[in-house]
Write a protein that holds these residues in place. Structure first.
Motif, mmCIF file in Angstrom:
data_model
loop_
_atom_site.group_PDB
_atom_site.id
_atom_site.type_symbol
_atom_site.label_atom_id
_atom_site.label_comp_id
_atom_site.label_asym_id
_atom_site.label_seq_id
_atom_site.Cartn_x
_atom_site.Cartn_y
_atom_site.Cartn_z
ATOM 1 N N GLY A 21 0.840 -0.970 0.376
ATOM 2 C CA GLY A 21 0.363 -0.124 0.147
ATOM 3 C C GLY A 21 0.738 1.459 0.330
ATOM 4 O O GLY A 21 2.342 0.934 0.463
ATOM 5 N N SER A 22 0.375 2.701 0.338
ATOM 6 C CA SER A 22 0.713 3.403 -0.294
ATOM 7 C C SER A 22 -0.185 4.578 1.028
ATOM 8 O O SER A 22 -0.601 4.757 1.229
ATOM 9 N N ALA A 23 0.534 5.966 1.428
ATOM 10 C CA ALA A 23 -0.456 6.865 2.166
ATOM 11 C C ALA A 23 0.779 8.077 2.175
ATOM 12 O O ALA A 23 1.646 8.131 1.996
ATOM 13 N N CYS A 24 -0.249 9.220 1.565
ATOM 14 C CA CYS A 24 0.639 10.479 2.210
ATOM 15 C C CYS A 24 -0.281 11.445 3.031
ATOM 16 O O CYS A 24 -1.146 10.739 3.159
ATOM 17 N N GLY A 25 0.867 11.916 3.612
ATOM 18 C CA GLY A 25 -0.135 12.365 5.052
ATOM 19 C C GLY A 25 1.751 13.342 5.775
ATOM 20 O O GLY A 25 2.098 13.184 5.298
ATOM 21 N N THR A 26 0.607 13.954 6.632
ATOM 22 C CA THR A 26 1.728 14.377 7.998
ATOM 23 C C THR A 26 1.968 13.467 8.674
ATOM 24 O O THR A 26 2.190 12.007 9.489
ATOM 25 N N LEU A 27 4.085 13.463 8.663
ATOM 26 C CA LEU A 27 4.502 12.561 9.494
ATOM 27 C C LEU A 27 3.980 13.215 10.925
ATOM 28 O O LEU A 27 4.916 14.416 11.283
ATOM 29 N N LYS A 28 4.132 12.294 11.751
ATOM 30 C CA LYS A 28 3.763 12.628 13.824
ATOM 31 C C LYS A 28 5.210 11.345 13.958
ATOM 32 O O LYS A 28 4.212 9.941 13.407
ATOM 33 N N PHE A 29 5.562 12.049 14.673
ATOM 34 C CA PHE A 29 6.415 11.146 15.525
ATOM 35 C C PHE A 29 5.912 10.710 16.769
ATOM 36 O O PHE A 29 5.426 11.471 17.364
ATOM 37 N N LYS A 181 -6.704 3.089 14.027
ATOM 38 C CA LYS A 181 -6.826 2.911 12.330
ATOM 39 C C LYS A 181 -7.173 3.929 11.967
ATOM 40 O O LYS A 181 -6.859 4.256 11.147
ATOM 41 N N SER A 182 -8.012 4.624 13.065
ATOM 42 C CA SER A 182 -9.040 4.739 11.982
ATOM 43 C C SER A 182 -7.863 6.734 11.470
ATOM 44 O O SER A 182 -8.107 7.503 10.811
ATOM 45 N N LYS A 183 -7.225 6.408 12.376
ATOM 46 C CA LYS A 183 -6.401 7.735 12.168
ATOM 47 C C LYS A 183 -4.792 7.576 11.464
ATOM 48 O O LYS A 183 -4.107 8.380 11.309
ATOM 49 N N ILE A 184 -4.520 6.283 11.574
ATOM 50 C CA ILE A 184 -2.880 5.831 11.231
ATOM 51 C C ILE A 184 -3.221 5.333 9.336
ATOM 52 O O ILE A 184 -3.709 4.984 9.113
ATOM 53 N N LEU A 185 -2.085 6.271 8.908
ATOM 54 C CA LEU A 185 -2.745 6.544 7.683
ATOM 55 C C LEU A 185 -1.328 5.078 7.071
ATOM 56 O O LEU A 185 -1.602 4.815 5.573
ATOM 57 N N GLY A 186 -0.096 4.830 8.028
ATOM 58 C CA GLY A 186 1.009 4.080 7.706
ATOM 59 C C GLY A 186 1.768 4.276 8.773
ATOM 60 O O GLY A 186 2.263 5.754 9.509
ATOM 61 N N PHE A 187 2.796 3.604 8.841
ATOM 62 C CA PHE A 187 4.214 4.712 10.131
ATOM 63 C C PHE A 187 5.064 3.624 9.087
ATOM 64 O O PHE A 187 5.402 3.094 8.329
ATOM 65 N N VAL A 188 6.013 4.085 9.598
ATOM 66 C CA VAL A 188 6.971 4.230 9.327
ATOM 67 C C VAL A 188 8.324 4.326 10.631
ATOM 68 O O VAL A 188 8.492 4.409 11.900
ATOM 69 N N THR A 189 9.919 3.508 10.426
ATOM 70 C CA THR A 189 9.830 2.858 12.222
ATOM 71 C C THR A 189 12.003 2.590 11.343
ATOM 72 O O THR A 189 11.800 2.407 10.689
ATOM 73 N N ALA A 229 5.293 1.552 -0.020
ATOM 74 C CA ALA A 229 6.199 -0.027 0.888
ATOM 75 C C ALA A 229 6.071 -0.894 -0.072
ATOM 76 O O ALA A 229 6.728 -1.300 0.034
ATOM 77 N N GLY A 230 5.789 -0.694 -0.916
ATOM 78 C CA GLY A 230 5.567 -1.738 -2.440
ATOM 79 C C GLY A 230 6.996 -1.315 -3.206
ATOM 80 O O GLY A 230 7.983 -2.378 -3.177
#
Length: 328
Positions: A21-29, A181-189, A229-230
């Protein structure tokens, strides 16, 4: 291979993508607040032992709630992670380590941290890959017990009005399942592996993720991110051309996903028949009565397994024979 590359004003980070999947949005730490007591010694050992016992019981209850949430939202296989956590909290060797440290005059908080570190080292040294991998779970359990000792949670608990891409050094299974889940577009670790519990949960939750990107500057908090992610990339502060290309690609992916969902739904009420003509019955596993209606709506022809232990867990006493009969 470098994990980052600069192009114009944007920054591209590379990692291991989870899902396609893909996601576009604001990064939140992700913010953790650890307000645990820093005291290292204590005079009343009995008080500390009692505090530890109560904290372990409280943490077990929290883990069971997470287990139920994972069962309801993700699936039985992925929820087994929290069954493992429950067993590790009950592990006698782990408990003996903590109590032995308290006996030496160390406060419960410090005893938990020290025992967790020692126990993780013991597990890591085991030749069995499965058992040695359990060392990663000890840190999650440690935080759960410390949070119970502190009487509060670990995160800032701030309510977000808009969806975002979550960025963290790593996410424990309990943290991943607790996400809205309704607020998370994706996550990065920054760290993690494709076989980590967090990666497994991300796949099951259908959340695009990118792991192992290395460190990220805290100043990037609030910037726009394009997560693919792809391709295993995160573009931070994209320029107009990058943003336009990404949105076009996302639109195409979403259309394919909708078509696939439509196809799957067209199969719901069709009989399950093998090529040789044998008819199979499709039954559902449920954990509560509320699960029955959705199962039937999605084509289940009956209930194959009722997780009856949840009737016990939902009560502060043993259910009566009549209650069990009505539930069955």
């Amino acid at each position: 291979m470098r994990n980052t590359e600069q192009q114009n004003s944007s920054l591209t980070l590379h990692g291991v993508g989870i899902g396609a999947g893909s996601a576009c949005g604001t990064l939140k730490f992700y913010q953790r607040i650890s307000a645990y007591s820093s005291k290292a010694e204590v005079g009343d050992r009995e008080t500390e032992r009692k505090r530890l016992l109560e904290a372990r019981e409280k943490a077990k209850r929290k883990i069971e709630l997470l287990h139920q949430k994972a069962l309801a939202e993700i699936g039985e296989k992925e929820a087994e992670i929290f069954e493992i956590h429950g067993m590790l909290i009950d592990d006698e060797d782990f408990a003996d380590l903590m109590n032995a440290l308290i006996e030496e005059g160390i406060a419960a908080e410090k005893a938990v941290s020290n025992a967790a570190q020692k126990y993780a080292e013991i597990l890591q040294a085991l030749p069995d890959p499965y058992l040695s991998a359990r060392a990663a779970d000890i840190g999650d359990i440690e935080r759960q017990i410390l949070a119970a000792l502190d009487g509060g949670g670990e995160t800032d608990g701030a309510e977000e009005s808009e969806a975002y891409i979550l960025v963290a050094d790593d996410l424990a299974p309990s943290e991943t399942v607790s996400l809205d889940k309704s607020k998370i577009l994706g996550f990065v670790t920054f760290g993690g592996t494709p076989n980590s519990h967090t990666a497994i949960l991300a796949r099951a939750m259908g959340i695009p993720a990118l792991i192992g990107v290395g460190s990220m500057e805290a100043s990037l908090d609030g910037e726009t991110g394009l997560l693919n992610a792809g391709e295993g990339t995160l573009v931070v502060s994209p320029n107009e051309a990058e943003r336009s290309s990404f949105q076009k690609k996302m639109g195409q992916e979403n259309e394919l996903a909708r078509e696939h969902e439509k196809y799957l739904r067209s199969l719901i009420n069709k009989p399950a028949i093998t090529r040789s003509g044998r008819k199979l019955l499709i039954y559902a596993n449920v954990g509560r009565e509320e699960d029955v209606a959705p199962a039937l709506l999605n084509g289940a022809e009956g209930i194959g397994l009722l997780r009856s232990e949840f009737l016990y867990l939902s009560l502060d006493r043993y259910p009566t024979e009549e209650e069990l009969f009505e539930s069955y």
